[in-house]
Scaffold this motif. Structure first.
Motif, PDB file in Angstrom:
ATOM      1  N   UNK A 159      30.716 -59.502 -52.751  1.00 42.28           N
ATOM      2  CA  UNK A 159      29.634 -60.336 -51.548  1.00 42.28           C
ATOM      3  C   UNK A 159      28.699 -61.148 -50.990  1.00 42.28           C
ATOM      4  N   UNK A 160      29.087 -62.065 -51.345  1.00 44.34           N
ATOM      5  CA  UNK A 160      27.532 -62.749 -51.149  1.00 44.34           C
ATOM      6  C   UNK A 160      27.722 -63.548 -49.864  1.00 44.34           C
ATOM      7  N   UNK A 161      26.709 -63.441 -48.803  1.00 47.21           N
ATOM      8  CA  UNK A 161      26.849 -64.474 -47.637  1.00 47.21           C
ATOM      9  C   UNK A 161      25.471 -65.668 -47.642  1.00 47.21           C
ATOM     10  N   UNK A 162      26.142 -66.818 -47.922  1.00 52.00           N
ATOM     11  CA  UNK A 162      25.253 -67.330 -47.792  1.00 52.00           C
ATOM     12  C   UNK A 162      24.226 -67.448 -46.843  1.00 52.00           C
ATOM     13  N   UNK A 163      23.232 -68.099 -46.839  1.00 45.86           N
ATOM     14  CA  UNK A 163      22.423 -67.505 -45.746  1.00 45.86           C
ATOM     15  C   UNK A 163      22.634 -69.218 -44.530  1.00 45.86           C
ATOM     16  N   UNK A 164      23.056 -69.663 -44.743  1.00 49.07           N
ATOM     17  CA  UNK A 164      22.740 -70.602 -43.895  1.00 49.07           C
ATOM     18  C   UNK A 164      24.653 -70.475 -42.894  1.00 49.07           C
ATOM     19  N   UNK A 165      25.373 -69.641 -44.012  1.00 46.03           N
ATOM     20  CA  UNK A 165      26.481 -68.750 -43.063  1.00 46.03           C
ATOM     21  C   UNK A 165      26.299 -67.576 -42.543  1.00 46.03           C
ATOM     22  N   UNK A 166      25.339 -67.052 -42.319  1.00 48.14           N
ATOM     23  CA  UNK A 166      24.668 -66.255 -42.183  1.00 48.14           C
ATOM     24  C   UNK A 166      23.929 -66.515 -40.091  1.00 48.14           C
ATOM     25  N   UNK A 167      23.332 -67.340 -40.968  1.00 52.56           N
ATOM     26  CA  UNK A 167      22.882 -67.581 -39.551  1.00 52.56           C
ATOM     27  C   UNK A 167      23.970 -68.680 -38.667  1.00 52.56           C
ATOM     28  N   UNK A 168      24.844 -69.447 -39.277  1.00 50.94           N
ATOM     29  CA  UNK A 168      25.754 -70.286 -37.842  1.00 50.94           C
ATOM     30  C   UNK A 168      26.702 -69.104 -37.330  1.00 50.94           C
ATOM     31  N   UNK A 169      26.927 -67.493 -38.241  1.00 47.20           N
ATOM     32  CA  UNK A 169      27.361 -66.356 -37.330  1.00 47.20           C
ATOM     33  C   UNK A 169      26.868 -66.146 -36.566  1.00 47.20           C
ATOM     34  N   UNK A 170      25.490 -65.960 -36.770  1.00 43.71           N
ATOM     35  CA  UNK A 170      24.253 -65.210 -36.126  1.00 43.71           C
ATOM     36  C   UNK A 170      24.234 -65.950 -34.931  1.00 43.71           C
ATOM     37  N   UNK A 172      27.190 -68.361 -33.228  1.00 39.82           N
ATOM     38  CA  UNK A 172      27.591 -68.447 -32.650  1.00 39.82           C
ATOM     39  C   UNK A 172      28.131 -67.041 -31.643  1.00 39.82           C
ATOM     40  N   UNK A 173      27.822 -65.959 -32.452  1.00 43.30           N
ATOM     41  CA  UNK A 173      27.247 -64.170 -32.314  1.00 43.30           C
ATOM     42  C   UNK A 173      26.625 -64.717 -30.089  1.00 43.30           C
ATOM     43  N   UNK A 174      25.210 -65.394 -30.436  1.00 44.23           N
ATOM     44  CA  UNK A 174      24.717 -64.859 -29.419  1.00 44.23           C
ATOM     45  C   UNK A 174      25.346 -66.346 -28.215  1.00 44.23           C
ATOM     46  N   UNK A 175      25.817 -67.136 -28.465  1.00 44.14           N
ATOM     47  CA  UNK A 175      26.344 -68.072 -27.705  1.00 44.14           C
ATOM     48  C   UNK A 175      27.899 -66.938 -26.962  1.00 44.14           C
ATOM     49  N   UNK A 176      28.604 -66.772 -27.630  1.00 45.36           N
ATOM     50  CA  UNK A 176      29.459 -65.967 -27.166  1.00 45.36           C
ATOM     51  C   UNK A 176      28.663 -64.947 -26.185  1.00 45.36           C
TER      52      UNK A 176
END
Length: 182
Positions: A159-170, A172-176
């Motif tokens: 399973x490979x997470x695309x970097x742009x998806x990884x940054x978006x999740x990161x 969103x976690x910071x905002x949360x």
């Protein structure tokens, strides 16, 4: 575009009510300029710094972030270091990104470094690089397809997470986290 065609395009744009400045900016944005220098630093798998201090973001690719799982970001960074660190490179510059880094296609000799990283499975073709022409994008996509089929680099993972998806999740976690602290 030669000077005569430029003048005709400018006249047409003025007649249509489009400011001349748009034509000039559009023309300059489509023509890369050349820069050469020795690579002093490799920040990650898609960003380098020249001895002059100029920071270059490799155009057309997106390498995994250093902190991503399975050390794939660290591996991409190490591979880019082996390819270009302390080497003379030629950069076709297409402008700057929001962090003021030059956006460029980097070449070591005749080798397109972005394409090499994609072929080795160390970076993804970026879906966000509008500066690439159809031929350049096609070459990168073919290189990515070969790397994926041969399970090179990051493609060996299940399973490979695309970097742009990884940054978006990161992000969103910071905002949360910020929201929960209030």
């Amino acid at each position: 575009m030669d000077l005569q065609k430029s003048k005709r395009a400018a006249l047409l744009m003025q007649c249509l009510g489009v400011p001349l400045i748009f034509v000039i900016v559009w023309q300059n944005a489509t023509k890369p300029y050349l820069l050469t220098g020795e690579v002093a630093t490799v920040f990650d798998g898609d960003t380098i710094q020249l001895q002059t201090g100029e920071v270059i973001r490799l155009l057309g690719i997106d390498a995994p972030e250093k902190e991503q799982k399975d050390s794939i970001g660290l591996e991409s960074s190490r591979v880019l270091k082996r390819l270009v660190l302390a080497q003379e490179v030629r950069i076709h510059c297409y402008g700057r990104d929001r962090y003021n880094r030059l956006l460029g296609r980097v070449f070591k000799g005749q080798t397109d470094v972005s394409q090499k990283l994609v072929e080795m499975g160390q970076a993804f073709v970026s879906p966000f690089s509008s500066e690439l022409n159809t031929k350049q994008r096609s070459l990168l996509k073919r290189a990515q397809k070969r790397a994926r089929l041969k399970k090179r680099g990051l493609w060996r993972l299940k399973r490979v997470v695309r970097p742009w998806r990884y940054r978006k999740k990161k992000h969103l976690r910071r905002l949360k986290d910020l929201h929960l602290k209030r």
